[in-house]
Design a protein around this motif. Structure first.
Motif, PDB file in Angstrom:
ATOM      1  N   ARG A   1       0.614  -1.174  -0.214  1.00 58.38           N
ATOM      2  CA  ARG A   1       0.026  -0.256   0.363  1.00 58.38           C
ATOM      3  C   ARG A   1       1.112   0.902  -0.004  1.00 58.38           C
ATOM      4  O   ARG A   1       0.995   1.816  -0.760  1.00 58.38           O
ATOM      5  CB  ARG A   1      -0.641  -0.067   0.834  1.00 58.38           C
TER       6      ARG A   1
ATOM      7  N   GLU B   1      -2.041  -0.891  -4.243  1.00 58.07           N
ATOM      8  CA  GLU B   1      -3.280  -0.486  -3.630  1.00 58.07           C
ATOM      9  C   GLU B   1      -3.758   0.344  -4.570  1.00 58.07           C
ATOM     10  O   GLU B   1      -5.055   1.102  -3.920  1.00 58.07           O
ATOM     11  CB  GLU B   1      -3.610  -1.112  -3.095  1.00 58.07           C
TER      12      GLU B   1
ATOM     13  N   LYS C   1      -9.554  -6.945  -0.121  1.00 55.22           N
ATOM     14  CA  LYS C   1      -8.198  -6.303  -0.264  1.00 55.22           C
ATOM     15  C   LYS C   1      -7.559  -7.088  -1.792  1.00 55.22           C
ATOM     16  O   LYS C   1      -8.499  -8.002  -2.370  1.00 55.22           O
ATOM     17  CB  LYS C   1      -6.293  -6.597   0.243  1.00 55.22           C
ATOM     18  N   GLY C   2      -6.945  -6.753  -2.591  1.00 51.97           N
ATOM     19  CA  GLY C   2      -6.288  -6.763  -3.826  1.00 51.97           C
ATOM     20  C   GLY C   2      -7.833  -6.317  -4.799  1.00 51.97           C
ATOM     21  O   GLY C   2      -8.700  -6.648  -4.710  1.00 51.97           O
TER      22      GLY C   2
END
Lengths: 484, 452
Positions: free
Chosen positions: A261, A266, A455-456
């Motif tokens: 991050r 991200e 996430k992702g």
């Protein structure tokens, strides 16, 4: 599984790669729930497949398949390489990986009772008994209870020569009572909201949670909230239970320390972080008593972030993140470790099943126990105590947060006073942790599981662990969610 | 996948003494090229097939799912489903498997076929090279503006088929392409995203230009005080916030007491200019025209001129409420019942540019982030602005502003809408894609300001 992984590794390695790894995964899941005296759902699922990650032409490629025939594996290997080659059209630098040793290992997470040996009707009987106890209170409109079990075996093989066979079993259980009355919905959950408690254990977790004996209290609180006073707005000394504090750690420490991050990986989805690289060893993240670790080792406890090796073959580690309030560490991977001057990954790469690429994910990010007694934590003239998360939101650099809880109480001269409904608090991450004034000791410390961290892209859902004891924070903004 | 898959399911069930069984077969191939720091950094593809079966045995049901679809896998998953069903409790309200005439026709009219509109080989057959080149072109635009790009380009193909032993045989296939880009310029950022069944309808370069323009225009953001503002919400912001309402338009949610529509059905909750449909056949929508039990999806008027008119019912909720099912049920067994999933909010005739021109003092919002429910009955939500938040003064966008936290009651917000743009297919990150307009809203409650 081992043969599949090695066959796939061979299929990709013989095509010529800088590096490759394969994860062959076989997982099994069971979900059981009840709702108002009936079964909510009973389901089971199994999934087997493999993911091939390859570094070639200076770029990453990844292909996953559940066609486990020789042809299916060859096809996935060829696709992974084709994808890596395609990436060269938008490449700015050659990917380099921190060195890592090769390992041959077999590891299984400890459990006493394999949950898949417990018959569905026995699980249902436990949940229906809780349900009956909740609905014994006539004010409860909706009683829900659930259990969830997951077992996953993964064989990791890499061109470094590692072959790592890990089996993890996680269990979860909890219940809630919802009361709709007079144009208001109130809800209480136990032992935590959004499904309850989740740990890397077997069915023994269900027995440890003491669901049935807590049901009458939870039902009573859900109904009592309707008559409770609205949480006031203003600055107060705030005391949080360990479950809410676990989510506070997750959002305002766990995500900001993900090095991918920080480096921008991200940016389009989950966002970035306020913890820029120059803040390592320079930022006062919290007060002197705040000590936070990121620890995937078995000795940290049965957390959802406990394992023996991460998903790129790096051994589980325990690292300081915040030491006496000072920010001292990120979570890293083999690709990112060099960005913070490290010569080795600290082992935080994890993937959501066989079809997804490993990313830097929280393991167990925990606030170490403090030295205060519970009485000392509550020792304020006028404060507010909040329990059990109801809502959570934080900006995309992880500065500004707002949390709502299911229930609160006013604290006067160290004693619990009137009940408060709709409590919320908000702040800036570093200001909040610098306001930490007291943390209860080890005997009040619980390792909570967050089973649904997203996430992702494509999105991956991961389980993370967060240990915490109840703690107090000075002069926190309270009640903003209902202001204005 | 075996051609006689459902026949094998039926035979495996019969061997165990079970005659009532449902099967859902899904196949998916997804590829996603992800970029950050002006380079492709994650680049993935995956393929999977899943068989999910559900017997009904004397008022009991349970579901078992596998991705092993060979003969042994099929036999095992049926055996597992039957075993856990027999251990389940009986439920007198459990409906039998759906059958004619309430189900979708076994042989849909090809002229009415979803495939004709929502499956495109150009999307299904997109190559890693084609995605990478489109990404490289978009990066070129953003980098050319002296900024840093991050985003995704995904293409996917999915097939879904539903069978049951009472004659249901319905199938659906669809492709979907998504392009999303964030442009970052030091202390500011801009974002754009679009989705379409046909990837040729996406214009990655135009999206990159839009994101780069926003990043440049919000450079050196001002800090405004928290408070109530007139806001202009672009479609993605409307989607992600207003989209949070619709799980409550459900017969099961109301009978559970967890819907904000409890004791409010038929009431005027929103402004005269708010009309909302659920319409699986809308040309900008996606998804199957039948639900998880095979019931055709009916077009619902959820809200008409601010008044809540209709809600969704699965077969079980419909039977309890003594109404007809609407075709919005989720796969059984489940706790949530049903929800409208093809939302279309009727638009108006005012463009975003015209909204800005008619605003003396306000805030233009590109998108929201981390939206969560604060109060389930008053429908208060909190969240943040993100990637392009602007001060509007004297009818012009005058500066970027630091991002706000909001706490907003959606019933109040949708009673204060003063202008709507034409509705478009919008794609965000907090809910599924919908057809929504941009909105100009008075008195939007920003409660805090963050540091950037």
């Amino acid at each position: 599984m081992r043969d599949l992984a090695l066959r796939a590794l061979d299929a990709v390695a013989r095509r010529g790669v800088t590096y490759a790894d394969v994860r062959a995964v076989d997982s099994r899941q069971r979900d059981i729930s009840t709702k108002n005296g009936k079964t909510g759902h009973v389901s089971s699922a199994e999934s087997a497949g493999l993911g091939i990650r390859v570094l070639a032409h200076g770029c990453w490629g990844f292909a996953a398949t559940d066609n486990l025939t020789a042809a299916g594996i060859e096809s996935a290997a060829a696709l992974a390489l084709s994808i890596a080659r395609a990436g060269t059209v938008a490449r700015t630098h050659e990917v380099t990986l921190a060195p890592e040793a090769q390992y041959q290992a077999v590891w299984t997470s400890p459990m006493q009772v394999d949950p898949f040996t417990v018959p569905v009707d026995r699980c249902l009987a436990v949940l229906l008994a809780v349900d009956k106890e909740l609905r014994h209170n006539p004010g409860v409109s909706l009683a829900e209870a659930a259990m969830q079990f997951e077992k996953q075996r993964q064989v990791f093989a890499s061109t470094l020569g590692s072959v790592i066979d890990q089996t993890r079993c996680q269990s979860g259980a909890g219940f809630s009572a919802l009361c709709y009355k007079d144009g208001e919905i109130q809800k209480r959950s136990f032992p935590n909201s959004f499904g309850g408690q989740f740990q890397l254990k077997g069915y023994e977790l269900v027995d440890e949670l003491r669901l049935l004996e807590n049901a009458p209290r939870i039902a009573e609180e859900a109904v009592a909230l309707h008559a409770a006073a609205q949480c006031p707005e203003g600055e107060f000394d705030l005391i949080l239970d360990s479950a809410q504090l676990g989510l506070q750690i997750h959002e305002s420490i766990g995500h900001p320390i993900e090095l991918d991050r920080v480096l921008g990986s991200e940016a389009n989805y989950a966002g970035m972080s306020f913890l820029m690289l120059d803040q390592l060893h320079n930022l006062r993240y919290g007060s002197e008593i705040v000590n936070v670790v990121c620890d995937a080792r078995q000795e940290h406890g049965p957390g959802l972030g406990t394992f023996a090796f991460d998903d790129e073959g790096v051994p589980a580690q325990g690292n300081d993140i915040i030491r006496h309030g000072q920010f001292v560490g990120y979570m890293t991977s083999r690709e990112t470790a060099a960005a913070v001057g490290a010569t080795r990954s600290n082992g935080c790469m994890r993937a959501d099943g066989w079809a997804r690429l490993p990313l830097i994910r929280m393991t167990n990010v925990s606030l170490q126990p403090g030295e205060q007694t519970l009485e000392e934590v509550f020792d304020v003239d006028h404060g507010i105590y909040m329990e059990t998360n109801r809502s959570w939101s934080i900006d995309d650099k992880r500065y500004n947060f707002q949390f709502g809880c299911e229930i609160g109480w006013e604290i006067r001269h160290g004693k619990r006073g009137r009940m408060l409904k709709n409590p919320s608090y908000s702040g800036i991450s570093t200001e909040f942790w610098n306001a930490c004034a007291a943390i209860a000791g080890r005997e009040h410390w619980t390792l909570w599981g967050v089973p649904n961290c997203g996430k992702g892209q494509p999105e991956q859902v991961m389980g993370t662990g967060h240990g915490a004891s109840p703690a107090r924070f000075r002069n926190i903004k309270v009640g903003g969610a209902y202001a204005g | 996948m075996p051609d006689d898959l459902f026949q094998q399911v039926v035979e495996a069930a019969r061997a165990l003494g079970v005659s009532e069984i449902e099967a859902i077969v899904s196949e998916e191939a997804q590829a996603l090229t992800r970029f950050a720091n002006n380079a492709i950094h994650q680049n993935v593809a995956g393929r999977s097939t899943q068989l999910s079966v559900r017997p009904v045995i004397e008022g009991r049901t349970a579901r078992a799912t596998t991705n092993r679809v060979d003969r042994a896998g099929i036999r095992d998953v049926v055996a597992e489903a039957v075993a856990i069903t027999r251990l389940n409790e009986s439920d007198a309200d459990l409906p039998p498997l759906a059958g004619l005439p309430e189900i979708a026709p076994a042989e849909p009219d090809p002229a009415e076929s979803d495939d004709a509109q929502r499956y495109f080989e150009t999307t299904a057959e997109a190559t890693p090279q084609e995605r990478a080149q489109a990404v490289a072109d978009a990066i070129g635009v953003v980098a050319g503006a002296g900024q840093t790009a991050a985003g995704i380009y995904s293409t996917e193909e999915s097939r879904f088929a539903l069978y049951n032993s009472r004659g249901v045989s319905a199938s659906y296939r669809e492709t979907m392409a998504r392009f999303s880009v964030t442009a970052m310029a030091g202390d500011s950022s801009g974002w754009a995203k679009a989705s379409a069944c046909d990837r040729r309808a996406l214009d990655p370069v135009a999206l990159a230009r839009s994101a780069a323009r926003k990043a440049a225009a919000s450079h050196n953001p001002h800090q405004l005080p928290a408070g109530r503002y007139t806001v202009i919400l672009e479609p993605a912001a409307v989607l992600d916030l207003v989209g949070q309402l619709f799980m409550d338009f459900s017969g099961t949610a109301i009978s559970d007491g967890r819907s904000f529509l409890n004791d409010r059905l038929g009431e005027k909750l929103f402004g005269d200019n708010i009309t909302v449909f659920d319409d699986a056949r809308h040309p900008l929508q996606s998804g199957a025209r039948f639900d998880a039990e095979g019931v055709p999806r009916r077009r619902l008027t959820l809200v008409e001129a601010g008044v809540v008119r209709e809600i969704a019912y699965c077969r079980q909720a419909a039977a309890l409420a003594r109404v007809a099912p609407t075709g919005h049920g989720f796969p059984l067994p489940n706790e949530t019942g049903e929800a409208p999933m093809n939302i279309v909010i009727a638009g108006g005739g005012t463009s975003v540019e015209e909204m800005v021109a008619a605003t003396e003092h306000g805030v233009l919002v590109t998108r929201f982030w981390y939206i969560r429910e604060v109060d389930p009955y008053e429908k208060i939500f909190t969240g943040m602005t993100r990637d392009g938040t602007f001060l509007v003064e004297g009818g012009k966008v005058s500066a970027g502003v630091r991002n706000f936290r909001f706490n907003v009651g959606l019933m109040e917000m949708l009673s204060n809408v003063v202008a709507l743009s034409p509705a478009v297919r919008a794609s965000g990150e907090e809910t599924f894609d919908m057809v929504v307009p941009a909105m100009k809203v008075r008195g939007f409650n920003f409660t805090e300001v963050t540091r950037f």
